[in-house]
Write a protein that holds these residues in place. Structure first.
Motif, mmCIF file in Angstrom:
data_model
loop_
_atom_site.group_PDB
_atom_site.id
_atom_site.type_symbol
_atom_site.label_atom_id
_atom_site.label_comp_id
_atom_site.label_asym_id
_atom_site.label_seq_id
_atom_site.Cartn_x
_atom_site.Cartn_y
_atom_site.Cartn_z
ATOM 1 N N ASP A 293 3.379 2.731 -10.554
ATOM 2 C CA ASP A 293 2.663 3.701 -9.714
ATOM 3 C C ASP A 293 3.523 4.188 -8.552
ATOM 4 O O ASP A 293 3.092 5.059 -7.785
ATOM 5 N N GLN B 73 0.844 -1.188 0.000
ATOM 6 C CA GLN B 73 0.000 0.000 0.000
ATOM 7 C C GLN B 73 0.878 1.236 0.000
ATOM 8 O O GLN B 73 1.932 1.251 0.624
ATOM 9 N N ASP B 74 0.386 2.249 -0.687
ATOM 10 C CA ASP B 74 1.133 3.504 -0.699
ATOM 11 C C ASP B 74 0.806 4.294 0.541
ATOM 12 O O ASP B 74 0.104 3.809 1.434
ATOM 13 N N ASN C 107 -1.098 6.687 0.916
ATOM 14 C CA ASN C 107 -2.542 7.011 1.033
ATOM 15 C C ASN C 107 -3.362 5.775 1.384
ATOM 16 O O ASN C 107 -4.589 5.847 1.456
ATOM 17 N N GLY C 108 -2.769 4.644 1.531
ATOM 18 C CA GLY C 108 -3.477 3.431 1.867
ATOM 19 C C GLY C 108 -4.024 2.711 0.677
ATOM 20 O O GLY C 108 -4.734 1.719 0.825
ATOM 21 N N HIS C 109 -3.646 3.159 -0.541
ATOM 22 C CA HIS C 109 -4.119 2.520 -1.754
ATOM 23 C C HIS C 109 -3.241 1.318 -2.055
ATOM 24 O O HIS C 109 -2.035 1.355 -1.871
ATOM 25 N N VAL C 110 -3.887 0.257 -2.460
ATOM 26 C CA VAL C 110 -3.155 -0.953 -2.814
ATOM 27 C C VAL C 110 -2.392 -0.688 -4.111
ATOM 28 O O VAL C 110 -2.953 -0.183 -5.089
ATOM 29 N N VAL C 111 -1.122 -1.066 -4.044
ATOM 30 C CA VAL C 111 -0.256 -0.848 -5.221
ATOM 31 C C VAL C 111 -0.295 -2.110 -6.053
ATOM 32 O O VAL C 111 0.033 -3.198 -5.558
ATOM 33 N N THR C 112 -0.730 -1.938 -7.288
ATOM 34 C CA THR C 112 -0.839 -3.103 -8.162
ATOM 35 C C THR C 112 0.162 -3.060 -9.318
ATOM 36 O O THR C 112 0.297 -4.023 -10.059
#
Length: 410
Positions: A380, A368-369, A371-376
């Protein structure tokens, strides 16, 4: 001829008497029917004096007849006889009285008398005096019986003695009257009216013994028939014997063949009623006994049944059934619970196998970055970016030093 009189010129008595005599004399001879109520044969006189009474109204006129004519009649005239007289009205001015001077006297024969009675019966029947709708029922047990009869007569003894013998408590209100002769109808009418007005009289009996048609004529008198028809109290006719049938029998509420029969009709027989009461009581007792026996038999039959003989038998049987149902229910419930538990285990295993945590436990991680977004994709992430690595038992904070894209082999 009309007399001319005034207050100033009054007529003398002789003039008025002569005028009346002239008027009556012009009437001429007439035929008159009536009943002889009085005969006077004065010694030494050639004239016989009679009194002729109307058969319906209370009106009578004197009749004079020569002794020769009177004694020469084929059938002697007696008081109470019905006759037809051919007479000349005569006014005696000296005495101021009027009489009929008989020229011929004829007895009303039995056949003619019966024809006249039949004619009277038809006329009264046409008025509805004999209709059955008018007749009233006698009281079952009269408080007081009104009796119209001759004093010290056999009819009185028959009615009173027989009625008292049948019902000793019966009481009588007796009105005596002549049962034969020219005064009979009037006296019987008066007696009926007095008894009908008596507040305690519940039934009226008119009684006399048998006799000839002429003797029973007063009981076919039209005046008597109308009085009985108008009476509010039930009337019993007990005139003569069985073959006798005066008109009173037709208008009375009940006809008795004889005075003795009247006694049997007006009051019940105490001995017979007592016997009926005893018989009815016996039937009631028998019916009640049979009913009790039947109900007792049904009760015994019910008590002999096992369920009533020992109520615990039914309870024991039901208790056994209840235990069986309890075991069956418990077994079914356990079976269902076991099946439900197995199903839950299967579903839990499936859920676990599909859980992300199980995947992480196999060595996988989630990146996760900041911001809590999953890094796929590596594209990114910039160099030096802060990252969080989610593993099975925690998180790892890291910084990307370099990124590298890996091309998939075709």
């Amino acid at each position: 001829m009309t007399l001319e009189t005034s207050l100033e010129k009054p007529a003398p008595v002789r003039a008025i008497a002569n005028a009346i005599s002239g008027w009556i004399d012009r009437l001429g001879a007439v035929w008159v029917e009536g009943q002889v109520t009085q005969i006077s044969r004065r010694p030494g006189l050639a004239t016989v004096f009679l009194t002729l009474r109307d058969s319906v109204a209370d009106i009578s006129v004197p009749v004079t007849c020569s002794r020769v004519l009177f004694d020469g009649l084929a059938t002697p005239v007696t008081e109470g006889a019905s006759v037809v007289i051919h007479a000349k009205p005569t006014y005696y001015a000296n005495r101021g009285s009027m009489s009929l001077q008989a020229r011929d006297i004829r007895m009303v024969g039995l056949g003619e008398l019966l024809a006249r009675l039949e004619q009277r019966r038809q006329l009264l029947a046409a008025e509805g005096l004999f209709s059955t709708e008018r007749k009233r029922r006698l009281p079952t047990l009269p408080g007081r019986v009104g009796l119209v009869t001759a004093a010290n007569s056999a009819a009185e003894r028959d009615v009173v003695e027989n009625a008292t013998r049948r019902w000793p408590a019966v009481s009588f209100e007796i009105a005596y009257a002549s049962m034969q002769g020219h005064k009979s109808a009037a006296e019987v009418i008066d007696a009926v009216r007095r008894l009908d007005a008596h507040p305690e009289v519940d039934v009226i009996v008119i009684a006399r013994g048998g006799g000839s048609v002429e003797d029973l004529l007063p009981f076919s008198d039209e005046g008597l028939i109308r009085v009985v028809a108008a009476a509010r109290t039930p009337v019993v006719s007990a005139i003569g014997h069985e073959p006798d049938s005066p008109l009173l029998d037709l208008v009375a509420d009940l006809r008795a063949s004889t005075p003795t029969d009247a006694a049997k009709l007006i009051v019940p027989d105490m001995l017979q009623e007592r016997s009926r009461v005893i018989e009815a009581r016996s039937r009631i007792r028998q019916a009640v006994t049979m009913r009790l026996d039947r109900e007792q038999g049904q009760l015994d039959a019910l008590r002999s049944r096992p369920v009533l003989a020992d109520p615990r038998t039914l309870l024991d049987a039901r208790a056994g059934e209840l235990d069986d149902w309890r075991v069956r229910i418990r077994r079914q419930l356990e079976t269902r619970l076991d099946r439900a538990a197995d199903d839950i285990d299967h579903r839990r295993a499936r859920v676990k196998s599909l859980s992300p945590l199980a995947t992480l436990q196999r060595g996988y991680a989630v990146l996760q970055d900041a911001n809590g977004h999953v890094v796929t994709s590596a594209a990114d992430i910039a160099t030096g970016a802060a990252l969080t690595v989610r593993v099975a038992d925690g998180r790892i904070n890291a910084t990307a030093t370099t990124t590298e894209l890996i091309e998939e082999n075709p």
